[in-house]
Enzyme design. Structure first.
Site, short mmCIF file in Angstrom:
data_model
loop_
_atom_site.label_atom_id
_atom_site.label_comp_id
_atom_site.label_asym_id
_atom_site.label_seq_id
_atom_site.Cartn_x
_atom_site.Cartn_y
_atom_site.Cartn_z
CB CYS A 126 -1.01 -0.05 1.14
SG CYS A 126 -2.36 1.10 0.87
CG HIS A 161 -2.91 -3.30 4.26
ND1 HIS A 161 -1.98 -2.82 5.16
CD2 HIS A 161 -3.40 -2.22 3.62
CE1 HIS A 161 -1.90 -1.51 5.06
NE2 HIS A 161 -2.76 -1.12 4.14
CD GLU A 169 -0.29 -5.81 6.19
OE1 GLU A 169 -0.39 -6.26 5.03
OE2 GLU A 169 -0.45 -4.61 6.48
N1 GLN Z 1 -3.37 6.45 1.43
C1 GLN Z 1 -2.07 6.13 1.93
C2 GLN Z 1 -0.98 6.92 1.18
O1 GLN Z 1 -1.27 7.57 0.24
C3 GLN Z 1 -1.78 4.65 1.84
C4 GLN Z 1 -2.70 3.87 2.75
C5 GLN Z 1 -2.17 2.56 3.23
O2 GLN Z 1 -0.97 2.30 3.25
N2 GLN Z 1 -3.07 1.73 3.72
O3 GLN Z 1 0.15 6.86 1.54
#
Ligand code: GLN
Length: 191
Positions: free
Chosen positions: A81, A175, A177
């Site tokens: 992410c 994610h 995990e």
């Molecule tokens: N929206 C976050 C970003 O732009 C990422 C969100 C996440 O890692 N769950 O960094």
């Protein structure tokens, strides 16, 4: 005998502990990484989810920018992410700096706000293995808008890549995990 693998999880902020738990369940030592010395002792590194803008500030504050680039040149990185945003070659919405070690373009927060976070299921195709169903938790996730040469798409959801590999690096916009299963963690430790 101790296991030769030692996977680091960048522990400046974000979802560190669930990765350590998944790896511990596989019998793999997973250590939090906060400085260049801890990083150098790892055979692979997970950059977890969190907030990529905060990560950028902390990576500079902890003098980890160049050590991360040096590490990525030799050993596997897995960005989850926010971690995938940090690894992407190009970032949109808005444009921001990145390590640029994965030839992809990502658009931040492309599914909407926090309350539009969701769980989805899709096939995961790891090299040399039959497809398995993967559960993905998408939390203010980015979308992959473009994929460069040498990138292999391992999973798609809604017609867009959500898990990708290039060389020894891995990125997932969701994610794993926080989800059922351990296929991606098993895969990462053999890269
Ligand atoms: N929206 C976050 C970003 O732009 C990422 C969100 C996440 O890692 N769950 O960094």
């Amino acid at each position: 005998m101790t296991h030769p693998l030692r996977i680091g999880v960048l522990a400046l902020q974000g979802a560190v502990q669930p990765h350590r738990a998944k790896l511990a369940a596989l019998g793999i030592e997973a250590v939090p990484v906060r400085d260049a010395e801890e990083l150098a002792a790892c055979s692979g590194l997970i950059i977890p989810g969190g907030e990529s803008t905060t990560f950028l500030k902390l990576i500079h504050a902890y003098r980890l920018w160049q050590p991360l680039l040096d590490f990525a040149a030799q050993r596997p990185l897995w960005g989850v992410c926010a971690g995938s945003i940090l690894m992407a070659e190009r970032v949109e919405n808005p444009a921001q700096a990145s390590l640029a070690v994965m030839p992809i373009t990502v658009r931040r927060n492309a599914y909407g706000r926090q309350n539009e976070s969701f769980i989805a299921h899709f096939p995961l195709r790891l090299p040399g293995q039959p497809p398995v169903e993967q559960e993905g938790v998408f939390i203010r996730a980015p979308q992959v808008m473009a994929v460069g040469a040498g990138v292999r798409v391992l999973a798609e959801y809604g017609g867009q890549p959500v898990a990708l590999a290039a060389g020894r690096h891995l990125t997932t916009t969701f994610h794993p995990e926080l989800a059922a299963g351990d296929a991606l963690h098993r895969h990462f430790v053999i890269l």
